[in-house]
Enzyme design. Structure first.
Site, PDB file in Angstrom:
ATOM      1  CD1 TRP A  61      -1.948  -5.371  -2.641  1.00  0.00           C
ATOM      2  CD2 TRP A  61      -2.707  -4.484  -4.542  1.00  0.00           C
ATOM      3  NE1 TRP A  61      -1.982  -6.354  -3.586  1.00  0.00           N
ATOM      4  CE2 TRP A  61      -2.442  -5.840  -4.768  1.00  0.00           C
ATOM      5  CE3 TRP A  61      -3.198  -3.714  -5.603  1.00  0.00           C
ATOM      6  CZ2 TRP A  61      -2.642  -6.456  -5.996  1.00  0.00           C
ATOM      7  CZ3 TRP A  61      -3.387  -4.332  -6.831  1.00  0.00           C
ATOM      8  CH2 TRP A  61      -3.109  -5.683  -7.016  1.00  0.00           C
TER       9      TRP A  61
ATOM     10  CD  GLU B  86       5.087 -12.183 -21.160  1.00  0.00           C
ATOM     11  OE1 GLU B  86       3.924 -11.794 -21.317  1.00  0.00           O
ATOM     12  OE2 GLU B  86       5.456 -12.807 -20.157  1.00  0.00           O
TER      13      GLU B  86
ATOM     14  CE  LYS C  67       7.050 -13.473 -18.029  1.00  0.00           C
ATOM     15  NZ  LYS C  67       6.053 -14.215 -17.369  1.00  0.00           N
TER      16      LYS C  67
ATOM     17  CE  LYS D 253       0.312  -7.451 -14.461  1.00  0.00           C
ATOM     18  NZ  LYS D 253       1.349  -8.491 -14.649  1.00  0.00           N
TER      19      LYS D 253
ATOM     20  CG  ASN E 245       2.840  -1.036   2.980  1.00  0.00           C
ATOM     21  OD1 ASN E 245       2.257  -2.004   2.528  1.00  0.00           O
ATOM     22  ND2 ASN E 245       4.048  -0.669   2.598  1.00  0.00           N
ATOM     23  N   GLY E 246       1.276  -3.391   5.143  1.00  0.00           N
ATOM     24  CA  GLY E 246       1.855  -4.649   5.624  1.00  0.00           C
ATOM     25  C   GLY E 246       0.753  -5.596   6.021  1.00  0.00           C
TER      26      GLY E 246
ATOM     27  NE  ARG F 200       4.334   1.598  -1.522  1.00  0.00           N
ATOM     28  CZ  ARG F 200       5.368   0.820  -1.285  1.00  0.00           C
ATOM     29  NH1 ARG F 200       6.423   0.916  -2.057  1.00  0.00           N
ATOM     30  NH2 ARG F 200       5.362  -0.041  -0.297  1.00  0.00           N
TER      31      ARG F 200
ATOM     32  CB  CYS G  55      -0.840   0.059   1.267  1.00  0.00           C
ATOM     33  SG  CYS G  55      -1.891  -1.375   1.501  1.00  0.00           S
TER      34      CYS G  55
ATOM     35  CD  GLU H 146       6.373 -17.700 -16.605  1.00  0.00           C
ATOM     36  OE1 GLU H 146       5.471 -18.158 -17.314  1.00  0.00           O
ATOM     37  OE2 GLU H 146       6.405 -16.519 -16.233  1.00  0.00           O
TER      38      GLU H 146
ATOM     39  CG  HIS I  32       8.922 -37.988 -29.216  1.00  0.00           C
ATOM     40  ND1 HIS I  32       8.897 -39.298 -29.627  1.00  0.00           N
ATOM     41  CD2 HIS I  32       9.336 -38.017 -27.926  1.00  0.00           C
ATOM     42  CE1 HIS I  32       9.240 -40.089 -28.615  1.00  0.00           C
ATOM     43  NE2 HIS I  32       9.528 -39.321 -27.569  1.00  0.00           N
TER      44      HIS I  32
END
Ligand code: F6R
Length: 605
Positions: free
Chosen positions: A74, A485, A482, A600, A99-100, A27, A2, A478, A501
């Protein structure tokens, strides 16, 4: 994650707080609020949505005063509502922004003498906890109450009896204090203070600061005075938001050790060698009735899901299927009441995954979410589930959400495993390995420069293959995702055993191969796959276990990672591939945070 802002001085506080909130919106952006202290009274305005919405609400209101605190949220505990937005106020006298995550908030709540809470947040419990400790000295109240708090916090407290004082404290969540002429700025990062001052001191863990117009005094939780140094900041606004990193993707890659701790914090039962994920919300007998797991996801989340599949099968002996959510809903999947379907999504807004869980529900499956964004559509529709606590992920390419999804899936697999299959000893071994992950992630991140130099050698190829086996097959997928993209280089992730194969036909000196070959049960098999591509002239980059000198005989380049339990390897092995893709993309001049053609959240089918 946050954003917190505070100010005390001679200026009107409201414009400073609002400006600061805008700077910190990256944030957190689900709700925001301000509180100003003037004439013995705290006035507060909160609003759900972005800071712009709060600004509209604040516009007509006059909130004069020279001291105040503000917050952009957040969500971690409690949904996205005005009641849950900060600042939280107790009895009209004490206001807190935080924040936390307060890990033991339930325990603290049980100790409150007058728990008249209006929100579902851990922060409001903390505010009451501090209020209960207040005996006239605000610093003492904060310090003493924090002695019993477990979790993470960056917090600022204001009290009507102390109109010239703010108290701030930190453990795990950042707080900077900007020093002006007879005035102080407090914020989660230096951005909000940069227009006013470049003189900044950073609170360290376990420190409590008393900030008033006359000075700044910092003590630790044992009440010993701490002398701090003041730093002259030469960052511009944008660099400051990115924590000094070149862009958000790199920042988020480096966030991983810290946010991983958030994903597992408070979720390990060390006695029983298991995990506790309250969000599953099923009674023991219902849990025992679950005979199959289904994971629905797309993209990076899908790769995390494949790692989860491995864990569910190994630890809990539960048949686990994973499906592209976009495919699932157009098949006629065989599912029923004994199926537990997880929707796995960072944004919680992916249209395909949303439709898929609706279909799974319709067919009678028990549906749960594993989501990053609190209060998102999928989180709400799933009704129950677990948040991965990765904090806002702003770069389009997902990095820290991936590792935190894997973390939560591993915890679920452990919890299910301990119900019937996994021994307490294995459970404890896994817990230990999980607790060691952040430090090991840091060791991988220390190789950033080395990885950059290696990336230079691969940036000119048009095609790159990634191979892995077992737990590292999803890592290969993955790594390839990455790279494609953000660099626009064509890349494919393959199971090492699948090479011969068909895809082996692609391999030549012009098509390098990245092989994930750590020393697990498939190590020898992977080495054979590396030999196969070497024999066809490919340049090979190997992700190898620390201490594996032998691998140098067949690799052209090696990136070493620390050893861990096999099931946990993807948590470490993916990081060098994120950095590899990142450095290639930067070297090619790509916009890594906003790659072409991608968004996103994919809210269309
Ligand atoms: C890749 C990436 C995408 C997402 C996918 C699912 O870096 O970000 O592949 O993983 O679009 O998104 P969420 O997790 O928001 O459902």
């Amino acid at each position: 994650m946050c954003g917190i802002v505070g100010y005390i001085g001679n200026k009107q506080v409201l414009p400073i707080l609002m400006h600061g909130l805008r700077d910190l919106e990256y944030r957190g952006y689900d709700s925001a609020g301000v509180a100003v202290l003037d004439n013995g009274k705290i006035s507060r305005i909160r609003e759900v949505g972005k800071v712009d919405k709060l600004a509209k609400k604040v516009d007509g209101e006059k909130l004069p005063g020279n001291i105040g605190i503000a917050h952009t949220r957040w969500a971690t505990h409690g949904g996205v509502t005005e009641f849950n937005a900060h600042p939280h106020i107790v009895d009209g006298k004490l206001a807190v922004v935080h924040n936390g995550i307060i890990e033991n908030y339930r325990e603290l709540k049980a100790k409150l003498k007058n728990p008249k809470l209006e929100s579902e947040t851990d922060t409001e419990v903390l505010a009451h906890w501090i209020y209960q400790h207040y005996k006239g000295d605000l610093v003492e109240a904060v310090r003493k109450s924090l002695l019993e708090v477990r979790g993470t916090y960056g917090l600022v407290v204001m009290h009507v009896d102390h109109p010239k004082q703010l108290v701030a404290a930190r453990l795990g969540s950042p707080l900077a204090i900007g020093i002006g002429e007879g005035e102080y700025y407090i914020a989660s990062d230096v951005t909000p203070m940069l227009p006013y001052t470049k003189q900044v001191t950073f609170l360290d863990d376990g420190e409590v600061a008393s900030i008033n117009g006359d000075g700044l005094k910092i003590v630790n939780l044992r009440d010993e005075i701490i002398n701090k140094t003041v730093t002259e900041i030469d960052w511009d606004q944008e660099t400051a938001q990115k924590g000094g990193f070149e862009n958000f993707m790199l920042k988020e890659i480096f966030d991983q050790p810290v946010v991983f701790e958030d994903a597992i914090r408070g979720r390990l039962d060390m006695e029983e060698g298991t995990a506790i994920l309250g969000g599953i919300n099923l009674k023991q007998n219902q849990l025992k009735g679950i005979k199959r797991i289904l994971i629905l996801a797309e993209g990076t989340a899908m790769h995390a899901g494949l790692i989860g599949k491995n864990a569910f099968e190994r630890l809990a002996n539960l048949p686990t299927e994973i499906d592209f959510s976009s495919e699932f809903r157009y098949r006629d999947p065989v599912i029923g009441e004994d199926t537990l379907a997880f929707a796995l999504s960072q944004s919680g807004e992916t249209a395909d995954t949303l439709m898929a869980i609706r279909e799974a529900k319709r067919k009678g499956a028990v549906v749960r979410g594993i989501i990053n964004v609190v209060g998102s559509t999928i989180a709400r529709e799933a009704g129950a589930g677990t948040y991965i606590h990765a904090g806002p992920e702003l770069a389009v390419a997902s990095t820290k959400a991936f590792t935190n999804m894997v973390a939560v899936l591993l915890l679920y697999a452990l919890e299910f495993g301990r119900f019937k299959f996994t021994s307490v000893a294995t459970g404890k071994k896994m817990q230990q390995a999980l607790l060691e992950i952040p430090e090991k992630m840091n060791e991988v991140l220390k190789r950033n420069k080395e990885i950059k130099a290696i990336a230079e050698k691969y940036k000119t190829y048009a095609n790159i293959l990634f191979i892995g086996r077992g737990v590292n097959y999803p890592v290969a997928l993955e790594g390839a995702l990455k790279l494609k993209e953000i660099s626009y280089i064509h890349a494919e992730g393959l199971a090492g055993g699948a090479l011969k194969h068909g895809p082996l036909a692609l391999v030549s000196k012009d098509v390098p191969v990245v092989a994930i070959c750590t020393q697990n049960q498939l190590y020898e098999k992977m080495k054979s796959n590396i030999q196969e591509v070497k024999a066809r002239g490919a340049r090979v980059l190997v992700i190898a276990s620390e201490g594996d000198e032998e691998i140098k005989e067949i690799a052209d380049d090696v990136i070493y990672v620390p050893k861990t339990m096999e099931l946990l390897e993807p948590l470490l092995n993916t990081i060098p591939l994120q950095l590899f893709a990142y450095h290639i993309a930067v070297a090619l001049g790509r916009d890594v945070d906003r790659p072409r053609n991608l968004a996103k959240s994919v809210t269309v089918e």
